[in-house]
Design a protein around this motif. Structure first.
Motif, PDB file in Angstrom:
ATOM      1  N   GLY A 159      -3.922   9.524  -9.307  1.00 21.84           N
ATOM      2  CA  GLY A 159      -4.452   8.238  -9.819  1.00 21.84           C
ATOM      3  C   GLY A 159      -5.388   7.750 -10.894  1.00 21.84           C
ATOM      4  O   GLY A 159      -5.662   7.106 -11.177  1.00 21.84           O
ATOM      5  N   GLN A 160      -6.331   9.125 -10.079  1.00 24.27           N
ATOM      6  CA  GLN A 160      -8.029   8.268 -10.987  1.00 24.27           C
ATOM      7  C   GLN A 160      -7.767   9.126 -12.462  1.00 24.27           C
ATOM      8  O   GLN A 160      -8.351   8.085 -13.065  1.00 24.27           O
ATOM      9  CB  GLN A 160      -9.208   9.315 -10.005  1.00 24.27           C
ATOM     10  N   LYS A 161      -7.240  10.213 -12.800  1.00 22.41           N
ATOM     11  CA  LYS A 161      -6.876  10.492 -13.810  1.00 22.41           C
ATOM     12  C   LYS A 161      -6.673   8.857 -14.964  1.00 22.41           C
ATOM     13  O   LYS A 161      -7.026   9.220 -15.923  1.00 22.41           O
ATOM     14  CB  LYS A 161      -6.832  11.391 -13.930  1.00 22.41           C
ATOM     15  N   LEU A 162      -5.918   8.394 -14.245  1.00 22.02           N
ATOM     16  CA  LEU A 162      -5.244   7.338 -15.025  1.00 22.02           C
ATOM     17  C   LEU A 162      -5.963   6.048 -14.774  1.00 22.02           C
ATOM     18  O   LEU A 162      -5.951   4.990 -15.672  1.00 22.02           O
ATOM     19  CB  LEU A 162      -3.880   7.149 -14.550  1.00 22.02           C
ATOM     20  N   GLY A 163      -7.101   5.973 -14.525  1.00 23.26           N
ATOM     21  CA  GLY A 163      -7.925   5.263 -14.647  1.00 23.26           C
ATOM     22  C   GLY A 163      -7.958   4.430 -13.579  1.00 23.26           C
ATOM     23  O   GLY A 163      -8.206   2.876 -13.742  1.00 23.26           O
ATOM     24  N   ALA A 164      -7.534   4.409 -12.085  1.00 24.23           N
ATOM     25  CA  ALA A 164      -6.756   3.629 -11.295  1.00 24.23           C
ATOM     26  C   ALA A 164      -7.826   3.047 -10.454  1.00 24.23           C
ATOM     27  O   ALA A 164      -9.129   3.881  -9.896  1.00 24.23           O
ATOM     28  CB  ALA A 164      -6.209   3.959 -10.121  1.00 24.23           C
ATOM     29  N   LYS A 165      -7.841   1.771 -10.322  1.00 19.80           N
ATOM     30  CA  LYS A 165      -8.743   1.299  -9.470  1.00 19.80           C
ATOM     31  C   LYS A 165      -8.566   0.335  -8.260  1.00 19.80           C
ATOM     32  O   LYS A 165      -9.380   0.264  -7.823  1.00 19.80           O
ATOM     33  CB  LYS A 165      -9.287   0.004 -10.777  1.00 19.80           C
ATOM     34  N   THR A 166      -7.571   0.179  -8.004  1.00 19.27           N
ATOM     35  CA  THR A 166      -6.921  -0.453  -7.112  1.00 19.27           C
ATOM     36  C   THR A 166      -6.125  -0.043  -6.361  1.00 19.27           C
ATOM     37  O   THR A 166      -4.800   0.483  -6.622  1.00 19.27           O
ATOM     38  CB  THR A 166      -6.442  -1.988  -7.775  1.00 19.27           C
ATOM     39  N   ILE A 167      -5.276  -0.246  -4.934  1.00 20.91           N
ATOM     40  CA  ILE A 167      -3.659   0.299  -4.490  1.00 20.91           C
ATOM     41  C   ILE A 167      -3.990  -0.500  -3.482  1.00 20.91           C
ATOM     42  O   ILE A 167      -4.001  -1.594  -3.115  1.00 20.91           O
ATOM     43  CB  ILE A 167      -4.578   1.697  -3.896  1.00 20.91           C
ATOM     44  N   ALA A 168      -2.245  -0.609  -3.381  1.00 24.57           N
ATOM     45  CA  ALA A 168      -1.607  -1.048  -1.910  1.00 24.57           C
ATOM     46  C   ALA A 168      -0.954   0.208  -0.684  1.00 24.57           C
ATOM     47  O   ALA A 168      -0.991   1.045  -1.674  1.00 24.57           O
ATOM     48  CB  ALA A 168      -0.624  -1.647  -2.904  1.00 24.57           C
ATOM     49  N   PHE A 169      -0.955   0.097   0.417  1.00 27.87           N
ATOM     50  CA  PHE A 169      -0.730   0.054   0.994  1.00 27.87           C
ATOM     51  C   PHE A 169       0.939   0.538   1.932  1.00 27.87           C
ATOM     52  O   PHE A 169       0.898  -1.736   2.072  1.00 27.87           O
ATOM     53  CB  PHE A 169      -1.810   1.216   2.257  1.00 27.87           C
ATOM     54  N   LEU A 170       1.288   0.778   2.231  1.00 26.10           N
ATOM     55  CA  LEU A 170       2.534   0.026   3.016  1.00 26.10           C
ATOM     56  C   LEU A 170       3.574   1.329   3.678  1.00 26.10           C
ATOM     57  O   LEU A 170       3.634   2.729   3.484  1.00 26.10           O
ATOM     58  CB  LEU A 170       4.301   0.260   1.703  1.00 26.10           C
ATOM     59  N   ALA A 171       2.979   1.351   5.513  1.00 24.10           N
ATOM     60  CA  ALA A 171       3.787   2.633   6.050  1.00 24.10           C
ATOM     61  C   ALA A 171       3.630   1.764   7.268  1.00 24.10           C
ATOM     62  O   ALA A 171       4.142   1.091   7.772  1.00 24.10           O
ATOM     63  CB  ALA A 171       1.624   2.937   6.211  1.00 24.10           C
ATOM     64  N   ALA A 172       4.503   2.998   8.023  1.00 21.12           N
ATOM     65  CA  ALA A 172       5.449   2.742   9.161  1.00 21.12           C
ATOM     66  C   ALA A 172       4.804   2.824  10.087  1.00 21.12           C
ATOM     67  O   ALA A 172       3.449   3.625  10.261  1.00 21.12           O
ATOM     68  CB  ALA A 172       6.139   3.610   9.351  1.00 21.12           C
ATOM     69  N   ASP A 173       5.011   1.669  11.342  1.00 18.87           N
ATOM     70  CA  ASP A 173       3.984   1.329  12.379  1.00 18.87           C
ATOM     71  C   ASP A 173       4.271   2.077  13.773  1.00 18.87           C
ATOM     72  O   ASP A 173       4.947   2.795  14.417  1.00 18.87           O
ATOM     73  CB  ASP A 173       4.004   0.384  12.876  1.00 18.87           C
ATOM     74  N   GLN A 174       4.485   3.934  13.315  1.00 19.99           N
ATOM     75  CA  GLN A 174       4.429   5.167  13.707  1.00 19.99           C
ATOM     76  C   GLN A 174       3.274   5.947  13.630  1.00 19.99           C
ATOM     77  O   GLN A 174       2.633   6.142  13.369  1.00 19.99           O
ATOM     78  CB  GLN A 174       5.738   5.636  13.408  1.00 19.99           C
ATOM     79  N   GLU A 175       3.303   7.351  14.365  1.00 21.76           N
ATOM     80  CA  GLU A 175       2.100   7.937  14.457  1.00 21.76           C
ATOM     81  C   GLU A 175       2.310   8.944  13.438  1.00 21.76           C
ATOM     82  O   GLU A 175       0.718   8.964  12.702  1.00 21.76           O
ATOM     83  CB  GLU A 175       2.224   9.625  16.082  1.00 21.76           C
ATOM     84  N   PHE A 176       2.541   9.192  13.037  1.00 22.39           N
ATOM     85  CA  PHE A 176       2.485  10.073  11.584  1.00 22.39           C
ATOM     86  C   PHE A 176       2.193   9.500  10.466  1.00 22.39           C
ATOM     87  O   PHE A 176       1.192  10.168  10.245  1.00 22.39           O
ATOM     88  CB  PHE A 176       4.168  10.809  11.354  1.00 22.39           C
ATOM     89  N   ALA A 177       3.090   8.234  10.263  1.00 23.11           N
ATOM     90  CA  ALA A 177       2.429   7.135   9.115  1.00 23.11           C
ATOM     91  C   ALA A 177       1.130   6.612   9.509  1.00 23.11           C
ATOM     92  O   ALA A 177       0.260   6.085   8.480  1.00 23.11           O
ATOM     93  CB  ALA A 177       3.333   6.401   9.249  1.00 23.11           C
ATOM     94  N   GLN A 178       0.998   6.368  10.316  1.00 22.18           N
ATOM     95  CA  GLN A 178      -0.378   5.769  10.923  1.00 22.18           C
ATOM     96  C   GLN A 178      -1.848   6.797  10.434  1.00 22.18           C
ATOM     97  O   GLN A 178      -2.434   6.283  10.167  1.00 22.18           O
ATOM     98  CB  GLN A 178      -0.309   5.247  12.214  1.00 22.18           C
ATOM     99  N   ASN A 179      -1.625   8.161  11.009  1.00 22.12           N
ATOM    100  CA  ASN A 179      -2.453   8.798  10.913  1.00 22.12           C
ATOM    101  C   ASN A 179      -2.446   9.280   9.159  1.00 22.12           C
ATOM    102  O   ASN A 179      -3.615   9.211   8.835  1.00 22.12           O
ATOM    103  CB  ASN A 179      -2.550  10.495  11.704  1.00 22.12           C
ATOM    104  N   LEU A 180      -1.073   9.262   8.933  1.00 26.06           N
ATOM    105  CA  LEU A 180      -1.776   9.189   7.271  1.00 26.06           C
ATOM    106  C   LEU A 180      -2.427   8.636   6.188  1.00 26.06           C
ATOM    107  O   LEU A 180      -2.965   8.317   5.407  1.00 26.06           O
ATOM    108  CB  LEU A 180      -0.058  10.260   6.955  1.00 26.06           C
ATOM    109  N   ALA A 181      -1.659   7.912   6.941  1.00 26.25           N
ATOM    110  CA  ALA A 181      -2.415   6.172   6.384  1.00 26.25           C
ATOM    111  C   ALA A 181      -3.944   6.263   6.575  1.00 26.25           C
ATOM    112  O   ALA A 181      -4.667   5.778   5.369  1.00 26.25           O
ATOM    113  CB  ALA A 181      -1.615   4.961   6.716  1.00 26.25           C
ATOM    114  N   ASN A 182      -4.139   6.603   8.325  1.00 21.70           N
ATOM    115  CA  ASN A 182      -5.635   6.023   7.763  1.00 21.70           C
ATOM    116  C   ASN A 182      -6.390   6.946   7.046  1.00 21.70           C
ATOM    117  O   ASN A 182      -7.310   6.939   6.111  1.00 21.70           O
ATOM    118  CB  ASN A 182      -5.844   6.413   9.468  1.00 21.70           C
TER     119      ASN A 182
END
Length: 411
Positions: A159-182
């Motif tokens: 993403g950085q090589k493509l010059g990205a400046k903004t991001i959106a997050f979509l995550a399941a409210d479960q332990e795995f997804a939340q650990n990874l999301a954080n």
């Protein structure tokens, strides 16, 4: 009288010898729960087949320490409420010698306090950070990641090589997804990315159309998704129907389930353009993996499970290989002895050499980020060959550069 005494001596010796003889014939019991139904059931069934292959291979060679393996498995239904009871039964009723964790973070997390309290060796199975707070020193997680950075670095670098400046997050409210999301949110902040959409959703969610429309309205450069298999399929279908807009350069990241053959075949060309994590894709070379996958394919056809088995099966077979190496080298089933061996030696497996850190995670992560390209509908065989998942990261396995933006890569 002398004859009677002699007979009693002989009889006594025979009785003393019986327990040892019986013990020598008793199997080495290895137990686990495995999600064979529920959200993780498809992956769990394939993983279980690989472990059964390892058991058959070892037993064909005479077993462990001259004793055959008895493999005891219960279906935890991907329900974390069931796993503590299952492992208590395995230990107290079935009297297993060794245990292996179920596939996945959610079913594994609840048994961590139990194994630490009892001082047990536990071979982890594609969990994510379940030992972060428990800090059990006899935990060895067989997965190609060790923290959020190892999982997400490839996505953010692209993403950085493509010059990205903004991001959106979509995550399941479960332990795995939340650990990874954080962890991913921390990485995004360090990279100077502005979060323009940040949504957690209940695990039972089936309709993602409103969320995808909200992502589109936010106009992010990157969309990082942390989802379980059923969610992942529904999200891809919603994206295919609605689109995410021309601003999005990369979409994907942490979507579990897009590695499972039935899902890949079902989604077909809807996968094109998605950049997602993986553990193995065709073209990666490890000693013994191609032979294993050929044997697995034959067994999978009979068992009617994931016919390719690239994602979980090699790693589950490797769990068995590591136990076998530790037991053979130490000539012991003592959990502390085996843990010390695993902690201080490099293991040789069909997914490459593995050395563990002090926290029980891989010392050297090998998470693949690959982009789906040129996928067509209703064609299983296309996924057997290199090219349908182009490796972007890490460099030693790289087979191409990212195609962006996402809408262009989908065509």
């Amino acid at each position: 009288m002398k004859l009677v005494r002699a007979m009693l001596v002989v009889l006594g010796a025979m009785l003393c010898a019986v327990p040892g003889a019986v013990l020598g014939q008793q199997p080495v019991k290895i137990g686990m729960s495995m999600p064979q139904t529920g959200t993780l059931g498809g992956g769990g069934q394939a993983a279980l087949l690989a472990l059964r292959m390892w058991v058959d291979d070892v037993n064909a060679k005479g077993g462990l320490l001259g004793r055959k393996i008895e493999f005891i498995v219960y279906d935890d239904q991907t329900n974390p409420a069931l796993t503590p009871g299952i492992y208590t039964k395995l230990l107290d009723v079935d009297k297993v010698d060794l245990i292996i964790a179920p596939y996945g973070t959610v079913p594994t997390a609840p048994i961590m306090p139990l194994v630490k309290q009892r001082g047990l060796l536990l071979m982890g199975n594609f969990s994510f950070q379940v030992n972060r707070t428990v800090k059990h020193d006899m935990w060895f997680n067989n997965s190609p990641w060790n923290d959020a950075s190892s999982w997400s670095d490839g996505f953010f670098q692209a993403g950085q090589k493509l010059g990205a400046k903004t991001i959106a997050f979509l995550a399941a409210d479960q332990e795995f997804a939340q650990n990874l999301a954080n962890g991913a949110r921390d990485l995004a902040q360090k990279a100077g990315l502005k979060t323009v959409y940040n949504q957690n959703y209940p695990p039972a969610t089936v309709d993602f159309s409103a969320m995808i429309r909200a992502v589109r309205a936010a106009k992010p450069d990157l969309v990082f998704v942390m989802s379980y298999p059923n969610d992942s399929v529904a999200i891809v279908r919603a994206v295919n129907e609605i689109g995410v807009g021309d601003s999005v350069k990369l979409f994907g990241g942490g979507m579990v389930g897009l590695q499972f053959t039935p899902n890949m075949v079902s989604l077909g060309k809807s996968l094109n353009g998605i950049v997602n994590y993986n553990s193995y894709v065709p073209g990666m070379k490890y000693p013994g993996i191609e032979d294993f996958l050929a044997r697995y394919a034959k067994r999978a056809a009979e068992a009617k499970v994931d016919p390719l088995g690239f994602y979980l099966p090699p790693f589950n077979y490797a769990i068995g290989q590591m136990l076998e190496q530790a037991i053979t080298a130490t000539k012991s089933l003592d959990h502390k002895v085996l843990a010390n061996y695993l902690r201080t030696n490099e293991m040789k497996t069909i997914v490459g050499p593995i050395r563990f850190r002090a926290d029980g995670e891989w010392a050297n992560a090998r998470v693949v980020q690959a982009q789906f390209r040129g996928v067509v509908d209703k064609n299983l065989d296309q996924f057997r060959q290199p090219g349908k998942q182009v490796v972007l990261y890490p460099d030693q396995y790289k087979t191409g550069d990212v195609i962006a933006p996402f809408e262009k890569a989908r065509k």
